[in-house]
Design a protein around this motif. Structure first.
Motif, PDB file in Angstrom:
ATOM      1  N   ARG A  24      38.379 -36.808  24.999  1.00  0.00           N
ATOM      2  CA  ARG A  24      38.015 -37.202  23.641  1.00  0.00           C
ATOM      3  C   ARG A  24      37.673 -35.964  22.833  1.00  0.00           C
ATOM      4  O   ARG A  24      37.232 -34.946  23.373  1.00  0.00           O
ATOM      5  CB  ARG A  24      36.865 -38.188  23.649  1.00  0.00           C
ATOM      6  CG  ARG A  24      35.553 -37.630  24.128  1.00  0.00           C
ATOM      7  CD  ARG A  24      34.485 -38.728  24.156  1.00  0.00           C
ATOM      8  NE  ARG A  24      33.260 -38.207  24.721  1.00  0.00           N
ATOM      9  CZ  ARG A  24      32.241 -37.732  24.013  1.00  0.00           C
ATOM     10  NH1 ARG A  24      32.301 -37.722  22.721  1.00  0.00           N
ATOM     11  NH2 ARG A  24      31.167 -37.264  24.623  1.00  0.00           N
ATOM     12  N   LYS A  25      37.872 -36.069  21.566  1.00  0.00           N
ATOM     13  CA  LYS A  25      37.604 -34.935  20.693  1.00  0.00           C
ATOM     14  C   LYS A  25      36.129 -34.938  20.322  1.00  0.00           C
ATOM     15  O   LYS A  25      35.546 -35.981  20.065  1.00  0.00           O
ATOM     16  CB  LYS A  25      38.466 -35.018  19.442  1.00  0.00           C
ATOM     17  CG  LYS A  25      39.932 -34.831  19.773  1.00  0.00           C
ATOM     18  CD  LYS A  25      40.754 -34.772  18.530  1.00  0.00           C
ATOM     19  CE  LYS A  25      42.214 -34.568  18.951  1.00  0.00           C
ATOM     20  NZ  LYS A  25      43.096 -34.386  17.824  1.00  0.00           N
ATOM     21  N   VAL A  26      35.532 -33.773  20.309  1.00  0.00           N
ATOM     22  CA  VAL A  26      34.127 -33.607  20.004  1.00  0.00           C
ATOM     23  C   VAL A  26      34.020 -32.678  18.801  1.00  0.00           C
ATOM     24  O   VAL A  26      34.666 -31.644  18.743  1.00  0.00           O
ATOM     25  CB  VAL A  26      33.365 -33.011  21.212  1.00  0.00           C
ATOM     26  CG1 VAL A  26      31.905 -32.796  20.881  1.00  0.00           C
ATOM     27  CG2 VAL A  26      33.522 -33.890  22.429  1.00  0.00           C
ATOM     28  N   ALA A  27      33.169 -33.090  17.867  1.00  0.00           N
ATOM     29  CA  ALA A  27      33.001 -32.291  16.655  1.00  0.00           C
ATOM     30  C   ALA A  27      32.278 -30.991  16.981  1.00  0.00           C
ATOM     31  O   ALA A  27      31.472 -30.911  17.911  1.00  0.00           O
ATOM     32  CB  ALA A  27      32.222 -33.086  15.625  1.00  0.00           C
ATOM     33  N   ALA A  28      32.547 -29.996  16.219  1.00  0.00           N
ATOM     34  CA  ALA A  28      31.909 -28.693  16.404  1.00  0.00           C
ATOM     35  C   ALA A  28      30.497 -28.754  15.852  1.00  0.00           C
ATOM     36  O   ALA A  28      30.285 -29.071  14.691  1.00  0.00           O
ATOM     37  CB  ALA A  28      32.722 -27.613  15.690  1.00  0.00           C
ATOM     38  N   LYS A  29      29.534 -28.510  16.717  1.00  0.00           N
ATOM     39  CA  LYS A  29      28.120 -28.506  16.343  1.00  0.00           C
ATOM     40  C   LYS A  29      27.443 -27.388  17.099  1.00  0.00           C
ATOM     41  O   LYS A  29      27.966 -26.874  18.084  1.00  0.00           O
ATOM     42  CB  LYS A  29      27.449 -29.832  16.711  1.00  0.00           C
ATOM     43  CG  LYS A  29      27.996 -31.045  16.016  1.00  0.00           C
ATOM     44  CD  LYS A  29      27.282 -32.291  16.509  1.00  0.00           C
ATOM     45  CE  LYS A  29      27.913 -33.533  15.882  1.00  0.00           C
ATOM     46  NZ  LYS A  29      27.285 -34.755  16.388  1.00  0.00           N
ATOM     47  N   ASP A  30      26.235 -27.068  16.691  1.00  0.00           N
ATOM     48  CA  ASP A  30      25.435 -26.078  17.409  1.00  0.00           C
ATOM     49  C   ASP A  30      24.684 -26.828  18.507  1.00  0.00           C
ATOM     50  O   ASP A  30      23.537 -27.223  18.356  1.00  0.00           O
ATOM     51  CB  ASP A  30      24.465 -25.384  16.449  1.00  0.00           C
ATOM     52  CG  ASP A  30      23.688 -24.270  17.119  1.00  0.00           C
ATOM     53  OD1 ASP A  30      23.906 -24.025  18.329  1.00  0.00           O
ATOM     54  OD2 ASP A  30      22.849 -23.647  16.439  1.00  0.00           O
ATOM     55  N   TYR A  31      25.378 -27.059  19.614  1.00  0.00           N
ATOM     56  CA  TYR A  31      24.837 -27.895  20.691  1.00  0.00           C
ATOM     57  C   TYR A  31      23.596 -27.304  21.341  1.00  0.00           C
ATOM     58  O   TYR A  31      22.689 -28.041  21.732  1.00  0.00           O
ATOM     59  CB  TYR A  31      25.921 -28.184  21.732  1.00  0.00           C
ATOM     60  CG  TYR A  31      26.937 -29.169  21.212  1.00  0.00           C
ATOM     61  CD1 TYR A  31      26.634 -30.517  21.133  1.00  0.00           C
ATOM     62  CD2 TYR A  31      28.175 -28.748  20.770  1.00  0.00           C
ATOM     63  CE1 TYR A  31      27.544 -31.427  20.634  1.00  0.00           C
ATOM     64  CE2 TYR A  31      29.098 -29.645  20.266  1.00  0.00           C
ATOM     65  CZ  TYR A  31      28.780 -30.992  20.195  1.00  0.00           C
ATOM     66  OH  TYR A  31      29.677 -31.881  19.696  1.00  0.00           O
ATOM     67  N   ASP A  32      23.527 -25.997  21.466  1.00  0.00           N
ATOM     68  CA  ASP A  32      22.342 -25.390  22.078  1.00  0.00           C
ATOM     69  C   ASP A  32      21.085 -25.721  21.281  1.00  0.00           C
ATOM     70  O   ASP A  32      20.054 -26.095  21.844  1.00  0.00           O
ATOM     71  CB  ASP A  32      22.518 -23.866  22.189  1.00  0.00           C
ATOM     72  CG  ASP A  32      23.563 -23.478  23.218  1.00  0.00           C
ATOM     73  OD1 ASP A  32      23.754 -24.252  24.183  1.00  0.00           O
ATOM     74  OD2 ASP A  32      24.197 -22.419  23.056  1.00  0.00           O
ATOM     75  N   THR A  33      21.176 -25.616  19.971  1.00  0.00           N
ATOM     76  CA  THR A  33      20.032 -25.925  19.122  1.00  0.00           C
ATOM     77  C   THR A  33      19.712 -27.417  19.179  1.00  0.00           C
ATOM     78  O   THR A  33      18.540 -27.806  19.279  1.00  0.00           O
ATOM     79  CB  THR A  33      20.310 -25.514  17.657  1.00  0.00           C
ATOM     80  OG1 THR A  33      20.603 -24.120  17.615  1.00  0.00           O
ATOM     81  CG2 THR A  33      19.116 -25.808  16.768  1.00  0.00           C
ATOM     82  N   LEU A  34      20.725 -28.259  19.116  1.00  0.00           N
ATOM     83  CA  LEU A  34      20.504 -29.699  19.175  1.00  0.00           C
ATOM     84  C   LEU A  34      19.877 -30.124  20.493  1.00  0.00           C
ATOM     85  O   LEU A  34      18.994 -30.995  20.523  1.00  0.00           O
ATOM     86  CB  LEU A  34      21.825 -30.444  18.948  1.00  0.00           C
ATOM     87  CG  LEU A  34      22.425 -30.308  17.539  1.00  0.00           C
ATOM     88  CD1 LEU A  34      23.816 -30.925  17.514  1.00  0.00           C
ATOM     89  CD2 LEU A  34      21.525 -30.942  16.512  1.00  0.00           C
ATOM     90  N   ILE A  35      20.309 -29.519  21.581  1.00  0.00           N
ATOM     91  CA  ILE A  35      19.722 -29.815  22.900  1.00  0.00           C
ATOM     92  C   ILE A  35      18.263 -29.392  22.927  1.00  0.00           C
ATOM     93  O   ILE A  35      17.392 -30.126  23.401  1.00  0.00           O
ATOM     94  CB  ILE A  35      20.536 -29.134  24.024  1.00  0.00           C
ATOM     95  CG1 ILE A  35      21.897 -29.822  24.162  1.00  0.00           C
ATOM     96  CG2 ILE A  35      19.762 -29.146  25.342  1.00  0.00           C
ATOM     97  CD1 ILE A  35      22.867 -29.083  25.061  1.00  0.00           C
TER      98      ILE A  35
END
Length: 89
Positions: free
Chosen positions: A6-17
């Motif tokens: 599945r396609k995942v949007a580009a986000k700042d995952y480290d910050t969100l985590i």
């Protein structure tokens, strides 16, 4: 046919985590505080109920004493009345 990822949007995952983990820590701390508060409230309620029961008992005894005093009967007459009442039950 194999399915693609599945396609995942580009986000700042480290910050969100990190933000999510901080929220979980904060909520966990608040939950511990609330559990301690609940435990204290339960203990306080037990003590309050005991005090209220004692006050109600004292009020009943005071009322009984007032009734006995205003009845004009002697203590012996009152005891005799209750002793005869008990034997009829």
């Amino acid at each position: 046919m194999p399915r693609g990822r599945r396609k995942v949007a580009a986000k700042d995952y480290d910050t969100l985590i990190q933000v999510s983990e901080e929220k979980i820590q904060k909520l966990t701390a608040e939950l511990k505080e609330e559990k301690a508060n609940l435990k204290k409230l339960k203990k306080d309620k037990i003590v309050f109920d005991e005090i209220r029961e004692k006050e109600e008992k004292e009020a009943r005894l005071k009322k009984i004493a007032e009734l006995i005093e205003t009845s004009g009967k002697s203590l012996d007459e009152i005891e005799a009345y209750f002793n005869t009442s008990e034997s009829h039950e």
